[in-house]
Design a protein around this motif. Structure first.
Motif, PDB file in Angstrom:
ATOM      1  N   UNK A 283     -15.670  11.640 -37.997  1.00 62.72           N
ATOM      2  CA  UNK A 283     -16.652  12.167 -39.339  1.00 62.72           C
ATOM      3  C   UNK A 283     -17.394  11.015 -39.846  1.00 62.72           C
ATOM      4  N   UNK A 284     -18.400  11.366 -40.795  1.00 65.09           N
ATOM      5  CA  UNK A 284     -19.275  10.484 -41.395  1.00 65.09           C
ATOM      6  C   UNK A 284     -19.320  10.898 -42.912  1.00 65.09           C
ATOM      7  N   UNK A 285     -19.069  10.366 -43.940  1.00 64.88           N
ATOM      8  CA  UNK A 285     -19.081  10.515 -45.353  1.00 64.88           C
ATOM      9  C   UNK A 285     -20.224   9.682 -45.909  1.00 64.88           C
ATOM     10  N   UNK A 286     -21.154  10.059 -46.677  1.00 61.54           N
ATOM     11  CA  UNK A 286     -22.407   9.530 -47.358  1.00 61.54           C
ATOM     12  C   UNK A 286     -21.810   9.416 -48.721  1.00 61.54           C
ATOM     13  N   UNK A 287     -21.765   8.190 -49.344  1.00 61.48           N
ATOM     14  CA  UNK A 287     -21.511   8.101 -50.813  1.00 61.48           C
ATOM     15  C   UNK A 287     -22.477   8.451 -51.651  1.00 61.48           C
ATOM     16  N   UNK A 288     -23.598   8.598 -51.596  1.00 63.15           N
ATOM     17  CA  UNK A 288     -24.709   8.970 -52.388  1.00 63.15           C
ATOM     18  C   UNK A 288     -24.466  10.372 -52.983  1.00 63.15           C
TER      19      UNK A 288
ATOM     20  N   UNK B  67      -4.752   0.568 -40.041  1.00 68.05           N
ATOM     21  CA  UNK B  67      -6.118   0.343 -40.094  1.00 68.05           C
ATOM     22  C   UNK B  67      -6.760   1.453 -41.131  1.00 68.05           C
ATOM     23  N   UNK B  68      -5.809   1.784 -42.115  1.00 73.10           N
ATOM     24  CA  UNK B  68      -6.224   2.792 -43.392  1.00 73.10           C
ATOM     25  C   UNK B  68      -6.544   2.235 -44.434  1.00 73.10           C
ATOM     26  N   UNK B  69      -7.099   1.066 -44.304  1.00 76.24           N
ATOM     27  CA  UNK B  69      -7.593   0.291 -45.828  1.00 76.24           C
ATOM     28  C   UNK B  69      -6.533  -0.687 -46.280  1.00 76.24           C
ATOM     29  N   UNK B  70      -6.837  -1.484 -47.298  1.00 76.14           N
ATOM     30  CA  UNK B  70      -8.314  -1.318 -47.874  1.00 76.14           C
ATOM     31  C   UNK B  70      -9.268  -2.036 -46.989  1.00 76.14           C
ATOM     32  N   UNK B  71     -10.427  -1.403 -46.881  1.00 66.28           N
ATOM     33  CA  UNK B  71     -11.530  -1.960 -46.323  1.00 66.28           C
ATOM     34  C   UNK B  71     -12.817  -2.290 -47.200  1.00 66.28           C
TER      35      UNK B  71
ATOM     36  N   UNK C 228      -3.189  10.814 -47.796  1.00 65.38           N
ATOM     37  CA  UNK C 228      -3.906  11.322 -46.824  1.00 65.38           C
ATOM     38  C   UNK C 228      -5.172  11.418 -46.768  1.00 65.38           C
ATOM     39  N   UNK C 229      -5.688  11.353 -48.017  1.00 60.83           N
ATOM     40  CA  UNK C 229      -7.235  11.415 -48.008  1.00 60.83           C
ATOM     41  C   UNK C 229      -7.974  10.408 -48.354  1.00 60.83           C
ATOM     42  N   UNK C 230      -9.127  10.360 -48.166  1.00 56.67           N
ATOM     43  CA  UNK C 230     -10.073   9.203 -48.215  1.00 56.67           C
ATOM     44  C   UNK C 230     -10.477   8.663 -49.543  1.00 56.67           C
ATOM     45  N   UNK C 231     -10.522   7.708 -50.056  1.00 55.36           N
ATOM     46  CA  UNK C 231     -10.851   7.252 -51.648  1.00 55.36           C
ATOM     47  C   UNK C 231     -11.726   6.018 -51.442  1.00 55.36           C
TER      48      UNK C 231
ATOM     49  N   UNK D 108      -9.582  16.689 -46.513  1.00 55.07           N
ATOM     50  CA  UNK D 108      -8.977  16.427 -45.405  1.00 55.07           C
ATOM     51  C   UNK D 108      -8.409  15.217 -45.150  1.00 55.07           C
ATOM     52  N   UNK D 109      -7.451  15.394 -44.098  1.00 54.33           N
ATOM     53  CA  UNK D 109      -6.916  13.851 -43.707  1.00 54.33           C
ATOM     54  C   UNK D 109      -7.882  12.972 -43.396  1.00 54.33           C
ATOM     55  N   UNK D 110      -7.732  11.675 -43.527  1.00 52.15           N
ATOM     56  CA  UNK D 110      -8.868  10.747 -43.117  1.00 52.15           C
ATOM     57  C   UNK D 110      -8.071   9.627 -42.616  1.00 52.15           C
ATOM     58  N   UNK D 111      -8.369   9.110 -41.309  1.00 49.29           N
ATOM     59  CA  UNK D 111      -7.867   7.801 -40.794  1.00 49.29           C
ATOM     60  C   UNK D 111      -8.952   6.507 -40.420  1.00 49.29           C
ATOM     61  N   UNK D 112      -8.608   5.580 -40.537  1.00 49.32           N
ATOM     62  CA  UNK D 112      -9.296   4.303 -40.130  1.00 49.32           C
ATOM     63  C   UNK D 112     -10.801   4.392 -40.471  1.00 49.32           C
TER      64      UNK D 112
END
Length: 1020
Positions: free
Chosen positions: A594-599, A530-534, A548-551, A571-575
């Motif tokens: 956690x939640x990351x905001x793209x803006x 469940x680590x992408x692509x999404x 291991x990182x979110x892109x 940091x490490x990111x999953x799902x």
């Protein structure tokens, strides 16, 4: 020299832009610097407190004779050695950390070429015969193997996967210029020049005519000898008219054969009983040659039936560093944070998060710290997916007997079954319009997660197959227009070896051909799950994990990459999952949502209060045991009472009627410690029944040697809390691997920084071991071992040396996958020689040989007519599954009779290891062979090979507990130990088959009757 070499490396490493080039090259260069520093020191340095081991035999050793016929170069357990042609003391030419193989002397006798895995890929290297001037010849992300000098010494030929499959290549040593010599779609490898330099012999796997080919100077190819045998290592006779080569037949014989140019056939010149190693011969004269077989270097004359042995001695150093093992608190009843959070997904409106944990589905509303369970039953519910309007959930559950696709209406709370296919289902994903759901159907054997992509119409329930079965694909993700599905899938470098990288596979619903794309070519995406692509809901971006990182990366409406990727986390990111506005992504940061905001890139935690507790019994029980095997003594204790208070054994006393407590009458039975399965892999697709299955076979503890860590922790917490019935779980995360991977749960490590993040994860999630896989370089594995020991957990791999030199605790499989294409532990005829026995016995490294996986399962099935009549097997496995197993056993026996006939050699090795004092434990690599039944097959195959039932059971109990690090609490039936016990009918110390005649199982003091374990929760 060092600086010049590293500068020369750059043109070969990558074809990317400068920033990506630096990120790609840096870890390679750092490993090379470490590599040179290591080489500069003594290659086999023996410190005062190390263990010295003298090796006099080698398993799959290769040799080459110097041009003056005075010296032999030999590879032995990853080090190149030299010795006089008459034999004697071998001296190391390379260090132990390069996995250096297949030495080849230069024509002037000054240098030795070899291929080495020093920097994380196989490349060609050379070194002076006096151990100076080490040079790397080839570079990059490809594997280069099997070097051979041109007669003038100006170039080397080798095989490489640079062009999609293995081909023969040549490199000019002066200029570094590369030239591709063959380009057939099949694999071409193992090239060898004729003495006059006008022809090259090589092996080819061409479908129409596999065999040995000859390539002329003009580029013309000619088939020398064709055959069904697996061929290797052609070597020219000095007169240039004859080629010797190795042939391994389907009947399990490894032979040395000779073919004359123009003759078209091969003649066997080795003794039928010899175990010929798959490497080149060296010529002493026109009539006499050297080769390796039976663990020895041999000297033979053409036409003679007997060979002479050239003796050697090679001294290596082993280390067994002491460290404090992890402390386990099995009696703890305090609340603990839930870490087994699986498949977290944010709702389209961004207000709720759904996930599975503790055998249920849970919804966390943002702003409220406590999640709420929504299923509340005894079954497994996993893989929840929001409908685009947020009003429904698709998920998978086994409440109907198998893992089927269900839909829950969140407004009414009602569930309905949408899809029920013959095999297990997983990974549902809604189309953007909410009209369809994509999902996978597993295969009958359900081994390691093969998936056939389907789509179902939600309104009608009509199912359509979209794609043929794939090997462990990721969760599907839809394009915004619903015309393309993106998944992460394996693309291999060649068909000769199975490893490759995970890329984005675009599957068109309009009938267009599949297309692979990748944000960073030749780099593997995160674990396939469940680590992408999404795909973002607006269709403009894809989220994924890499290193291991979110892109995120911008894509076209069909999924083609149209811009540079952007990193969102350090940091490490999953799902990762998108909010419906495509403006933010929710992810799991090791143990925190956690939640990351793209803006602007800011990240906020999503707090949650969610705990679980060990289920601890309190009552007193008395087991009246007719016979007790306590795990230590070779004989039974008879007519005793085992007194249990809560979850621990208080006393073991002579039987006395009327003792206080709930009586379990086993006066006509035998009590043994709970068994350990020391090598298994599991997944949520096995459902609720998996825990009951294990216990029904008397298996109360599992060592899971590779898993999605959150999947494994969910099982551990569910079984420990009583949310589901099951054994104890001792786990690791994904297979910690190198730049290339195979399995979907493999973590591709590309840098030291990424490795440190993964090591920190092991500590925060409470791993019980670290398992490294076959593409992990020794330099990184040494760091992994040091870190693991610092937090008290062991390390295991597929390697024995130099792993035993820097303290790796365990090794998996006597055979098993090897990056070399052959094994340093076992030959093609299933022999293991003195080097393997001595290294394992003297180092104290634990080995789990998985003999049942290497043929034992089929051998035992063939010897026992009632094998598949086992009541546990019949209760848990379908008739179609059983028939498939039987048919497979029959076809294996017919197609590969040597697989069965050579199994006795593995049995001899297991017995020899035990006799030498090695630590050997029982494990099976299930589900490649059936869960539960596999462990008993392992026990039976050991005993069938001459191991005593006592030794087999000790390995499955006490020795396994010691290897895991829990012998203080488990592994034997003694006062103070945890009450993990099995009551069986019969006498397993006399007849090992009686060990699976389970009547009652106690795990942590809780009693489970066999008739209850064989029933589903609804039946109970």
């Amino acid at each position: 020299m060092r600086i010049k070499l590293l500068q020369h490396a750059f043109p070969f490493v990558s074809r990317r832009g400068n920033g990506q080039l630096f990120r790609q090259v840096l870890p390679v260069l750092l490993m090379q610097l470490c590599s040179f520093a290591s080489f500069a020191s003594s290659p086999q340095s023996i410190v005062s407190d190390s263990i010295r081991v003298t090796l006099t035999e080698g398993t799959n050793i290769a040799i080459d004779l110097s041009p003056d016929k005075k010296m032999i170069a030999m590879d032995l357990q990853g080090t190149i050695w030299t010795m006089p042609v008459a034999g004697g003391e071998a001296k190391p030419l390379t260090d132990a950390l390069g996995d250096s193989r297949l030495p080849a002397w230069s024509p002037d006798g000054s240098r030795v070429a070899f291929h080495s895995y020093r920097d994380g890929n196989y490349h060609i290297w050379t070194v002076n015969k006096n151990r100076t001037d080490l040079r790397q010849v080839t570079f990059g992300v490809y594997d280069d193997r099997e070097p051979y000098w041109s007669p003038d010494g100006k170039s080397l030929v080798f095989s490489s996967d640079r062009d999609g499959n293995y081909d023969v290549w040549e490199i000019e040593l002066g200029s570094g210029k590369l030239k591709q010599l063959t380009n057939n779609p099949a694999n071409d490898y193992y090239p060898a020049y004729a003495a006059d330099g006008k022809q090259i012999a090589f092996v080819s796997e061409r479908t129409e005519a596999p065999g040995i080919y000859v390539l002329s100077q003009e580029g013309k190819e000619q088939l020398l000898v064709q055959g069904e045998a697996k061929m290797a290592a052609p070597s020219w006779h000095p007169n240039g008219s004859q080629v010797l080569y190795n042939a391994f037949t389907q009947h399990g014989h490894s032979r040395l054969e000779a073919a004359v140019l123009g003759d078209g056939g091969g003649q066997t010149i080795s003794d039928p009983s010899e175990d010929i190693f798959p490497f080149r011969v060296s010529w002493l004269s026109r009539t006499e040659f050297l080769y390796t077989a039976d663990g020895k270097i041999k000297r033979r004359k053409l036409g003679k039936s007997k060979a002479q042995t050239i003796p050697f001695k090679a001294v290596v150093a082993l280390s067994r560093p002491a460290y404090q093992r992890k402390t386990y608190t099995f009696d703890n009843i305090a609340p603990q944070p839930v870490l087994g959070i699986r498949g977290a997904s944010v709702s389209p409106d961004g207000k709720r998060i759904i996930f599975s944990a503790l055998s249920d589905l849970w919804i966390l509303e943002k702003g409220k710290r406590k999640p709420v369970a929504i299923a509340n039953d005894a079954f497994v519910e996993v893989d929840p997916a929001w409908s685009p309007d947020g009003n429904k959930l698709a998920y998978v559950s086994d409440r109907n007997g198998s893992m089927d696709l269900w839909i829950r209406d969140l407004q009414t709370g009602k569930d309905h079954l949408l899809v029920d296919l013959p095999n297990e289902l997983n990974f549902p994903s809604w189309s953007p319009d909410g009209a369809r759901i994509a999902f996978y159907e597993g295969d009958l054997r359900n081994a390691w997660g093969r998936g056939t992509l389907h789509v179902v119409d939600v309104a009608s329930g009509k199912v359509e197959k979209l794609h043929e079965s794939m090997f462990v694909p990721s969760q599907p993700s839809w394009s915004a227009d619903g015309k393309t599905i993106a998944i992460s899938a394996l693309e291999v470098y060649s068909s000769r070896y199975r490893e490759g990288v995970s890329k984005i596979l675009l599957v068109s619903l309009d009938g267009q051909p599949d297309q692979y794309v990748s944000p960073v070519p030749e780099r593997s995406l995160g674990t396939r799950g469940k680590n992408g692509p999404v795909w973002s809901p607006n269709g403009n971006m894809m989220a994924y994990t890499l290193d291991g990182l979110l892109w995120v990366v911008p894509v076209s409406k069909t999924g083609n990459i149209i811009g540079p990727p952007k990193r969102l986390t350090n940091e490490l990111a999953e799902v990762p999952s998108w909010t419906g506005d495509s403006k933010s992504i929710v992810f799991l940061a090791t143990d925190t949502l956690k939640q990351v905001y793209l803006a602007d890139g800011h990240i906020t935690p999503i707090p949650m209060d969610f705990t679980w507790q060990y289920k601890q019994p309190t009552e007193r029980k008395v087991i009246h045991a007719g016979k007790l095997f306590d795990g230590r003594a070779a004989a039974y204790r008879e007519n005793v009472d085992i007194i249990i208070e809560g979850n621990r054994i208080k006393e073991i006393l002579p039987h006395q009627a009327g003792r206080q407590g709930n009586l379990i009458d086993a006066s006509g039975k035998t009590v043994i410690p709970g068994l350990f399965e020391m090598h298994t892999h599991q997944s949520e697709m096995a459902g609720e029944r998996l825990g009951r299955l294990w216990l029904s076979y008397g298996i109360t503890s599992l060592r899971e040697t590779g898993a999605d860590p959150y999947d494994a922790i969910e099982r551990k917490e569910s079984w420990s809390s009583g949310a589901r019935i099951g054994p104890r779980e001792f786990f690791t995360g994904g297979l910690t691997d190198g730049s290339r991977i195979y399995y979907g749960l493999a973590t591709s490590i590309n840098s030291g920084a990424q490795l440190e993040l993964e090591l920190e994860r092991t500590k925060r999630l409470g791993y019980d071991l670290i398992k490294t896989y076959v593409r992990m370089p020794d330099l990184m594995q040494e760091r992994i071992t040091a870190y693991a020991h610092s937090i008290g957990i062991p390390v295991s791999s597929h390697e024995i040396y130099p792993a035993t030199r820097y303290g790796v605790d365990a090794v998996e499989h006597i055979g098993g996958t090897s990056r070399r294409g052959y094994s340093p532990k076992i030959t093609s005829m299933n022999h293991s020689y003195q080097d393997v026995i001595e290294l394992l016995a003297k180092s104290g490294m634990n080995i789990t040989p998985t003999a049942s996986l290497q043929g034992g399962f089929y051998v035992m099935a063939g010897k026992d007519p009632a094998f598949f009549e086992n009541r546990q097997f019949k209760a848990f496995f379908s008739e179609s599954y059983a028939n498939d197993l039987k048919e497979n056993a029959q076809s294996v026996t017919e197609m590969f009779p040597g697989y069965i006939s050579n199994f006795g050699n593995i049995q001899k090795t297991v017995k020899a290891l035990l006799a030498a004092g090695a630590r050997v434990t029982t494990g099976t690599d299930s589900p490649f062979i059936p869960y539960g039944m596999s462990l008993h097959t392992e026990l039976q195959s050991w005993v069938d090979g001459g191991v005593t039932p006592y030794e087999a059971l000790r390995s499955a109990t006490l020795w396994s507990a010691e290897a895991v690090g829990v012998s203080k609490d488990l592994g034997t039936v003694e006062p103070g130990k945890l009450a993990d016990l099995v009551i069986v009918a019969g006498d397993p110390l006399t007849r090992i088959q009686d060990a699976w005649n389970v009547e009652v199982v106690l795990k942590n003091g809780e009693v489970h009757l066999i008739q209850d374990l064989l029933k589903s929760p609804s039946a109970n």
